[in-house]
Design a protein around this motif. Sequence first.
Motif, PDB file in Angstrom:
ATOM      1  N   ASN A 270      -4.297  -0.851  -7.176  1.00  0.00           N
ATOM      2  CA  ASN A 270      -4.682   0.252  -8.058  1.00  0.00           C
ATOM      3  C   ASN A 270      -3.479   0.628  -8.927  1.00  0.00           C
ATOM      4  N   ALA A 271      -3.206  -0.197  -9.928  1.00  0.00           N
ATOM      5  CA  ALA A 271      -1.994  -0.050 -10.749  1.00  0.00           C
ATOM      6  C   ALA A 271      -1.999   1.221 -11.596  1.00  0.00           C
ATOM      7  N   LEU A 272      -3.155   1.783 -11.863  1.00  0.00           N
ATOM      8  CA  LEU A 272      -3.229   3.019 -12.656  1.00  0.00           C
ATOM      9  C   LEU A 272      -2.478   4.157 -11.974  1.00  0.00           C
ATOM     10  N   TRP A 273      -2.499   4.161 -10.647  1.00  0.00           N
ATOM     11  CA  TRP A 273      -1.861   5.233  -9.876  1.00  0.00           C
ATOM     12  C   TRP A 273      -0.532   4.736  -9.319  1.00  0.00           C
ATOM     13  N   THR A 274       0.535   5.024 -10.028  1.00  0.00           N
ATOM     14  CA  THR A 274       1.877   4.681  -9.563  1.00  0.00           C
ATOM     15  C   THR A 274       2.212   5.547  -8.349  1.00  0.00           C
ATOM     16  N   THR A 275       3.264   5.184  -7.629  1.00  0.00           N
ATOM     17  CA  THR A 275       3.653   5.983  -6.466  1.00  0.00           C
ATOM     18  C   THR A 275       3.930   7.440  -6.840  1.00  0.00           C
ATOM     19  N   PRO A 276       4.661   7.735  -7.940  1.00  0.00           N
ATOM     20  CA  PRO A 276       4.858   9.150  -8.293  1.00  0.00           C
ATOM     21  C   PRO A 276       3.547   9.883  -8.605  1.00  0.00           C
ATOM     22  N   LYS A 277       2.635   9.241  -9.333  1.00  0.00           N
ATOM     23  CA  LYS A 277       1.353   9.887  -9.636  1.00  0.00           C
ATOM     24  C   LYS A 277       0.522  10.084  -8.370  1.00  0.00           C
ATOM     25  N   LEU A 278       0.547   9.090  -7.519  1.00  0.00           N
ATOM     26  CA  LEU A 278      -0.188   9.178  -6.261  1.00  0.00           C
ATOM     27  C   LEU A 278       0.390  10.299  -5.393  1.00  0.00           C
ATOM     28  N   THR A 279       1.707  10.376  -5.327  1.00  0.00           N
ATOM     29  CA  THR A 279       2.373  11.433  -4.564  1.00  0.00           C
ATOM     30  C   THR A 279       1.993  12.804  -5.103  1.00  0.00           C
ATOM     31  N   ASP A 280       1.943  12.944  -6.410  1.00  0.00           N
ATOM     32  CA  ASP A 280       1.532  14.224  -7.011  1.00  0.00           C
ATOM     33  C   ASP A 280       0.112  14.591  -6.598  1.00  0.00           C
ATOM     34  N   ALA A 281      -0.776  13.607  -6.570  1.00  0.00           N
ATOM     35  CA  ALA A 281      -2.167  13.867  -6.166  1.00  0.00           C
ATOM     36  C   ALA A 281      -2.236  14.275  -4.696  1.00  0.00           C
ATOM     37  N   PHE A 282      -1.475  13.602  -3.846  1.00  0.00           N
ATOM     38  CA  PHE A 282      -1.433  13.966  -2.428  1.00  0.00           C
ATOM     39  C   PHE A 282      -0.818  15.354  -2.255  1.00  0.00           C
ATOM     40  N   ARG A 283       0.246  15.666  -3.007  1.00  0.00           N
ATOM     41  CA  ARG A 283       0.903  16.973  -2.901  1.00  0.00           C
ATOM     42  C   ARG A 283      -0.054  18.093  -3.325  1.00  0.00           C
ATOM     43  N   ALA A 284      -0.776  17.882  -4.419  1.00  0.00           N
ATOM     44  CA  ALA A 284      -1.742  18.892  -4.877  1.00  0.00           C
ATOM     45  C   ALA A 284      -2.769  19.170  -3.779  1.00  0.00           C
ATOM     46  N   PHE A 285      -3.201  18.126  -3.110  1.00  0.00           N
ATOM     47  CA  PHE A 285      -4.147  18.296  -2.010  1.00  0.00           C
ATOM     48  C   PHE A 285      -3.494  19.056  -0.855  1.00  0.00           C
TER      49      PHE A 285
ATOM     50  N   ASN B  39       0.848  -1.185   0.000  1.00  0.00           N
ATOM     51  CA  ASN B  39       0.000   0.000   0.000  1.00  0.00           C
ATOM     52  C   ASN B  39       0.890   1.243   0.000  1.00  0.00           C
ATOM     53  N   ARG B  40       0.548   2.224  -0.832  1.00  0.00           N
ATOM     54  CA  ARG B  40       1.386   3.402  -0.997  1.00  0.00           C
ATOM     55  C   ARG B  40       0.949   4.595  -0.160  1.00  0.00           C
ATOM     56  N   PHE B  41       0.022   4.421   0.777  1.00  0.00           N
ATOM     57  CA  PHE B  41      -0.440   5.549   1.585  1.00  0.00           C
ATOM     58  C   PHE B  41       0.704   6.201   2.349  1.00  0.00           C
TER      59      PHE B  41
END
Length: 189
Positions: A157-172, A47-49
């Motif tokens: 959730n393979a669509l959201w790689t760790t870098p993409k997920l991190t970007d989404a968290f950072r934007a938030f 899990n990448r949380f």
Amino acid sequence: MTPEELEAARDRTVPDVIADGLRVLFCGINPGLLSAATGHHFARPGNRFWPALHLSGFTPRRLAPAEQHLLLEHGLGITNVAARATARADELTVEELRTGGEILVRTVLRHRPRWLAVAGITAYRTAFGEPGARIGPQERTIGATRIWALPNPSGLNALWTTPKLTDAFRAFRLVTGLPDASCASGPGD
């Protein structure tokens, strides 16, 4: 853990990490079996949380699931839409997610976080009856609490790689006005 120990955790719950007036209350879909067995949110190694939380600047270092209580020091907390542990989120019924959404509303009204961040857009859509919702800010509020939908950090959730997920968290994080806590980390963190 053995498969038997994991299976024994099915249907258990994991206590919320919560306090009044948090900056952000993160909300998972529901606990996985490892989370229920250990009592720690987002406990599965894939899990990448926890990595995304740190890399996006919410925490000064990557916390281990067993350190979840330290989130409160940063004005952060964790809950779930549905309380029941399953091996996969798709084992939950629509009714469980809707009921979980109602309970979540009561929890948010009681604890009054500034933001509720739901990590799982499909669960958010079902729990709140908003089939057109997208990742990002939501029009709905719960009292004065604003809502943001984040991608599900599960390794499934393979669509959201760790870098993409991190970007989404950072934007938030940027929208919340919280400073970049990752800048405060020292060597080896």
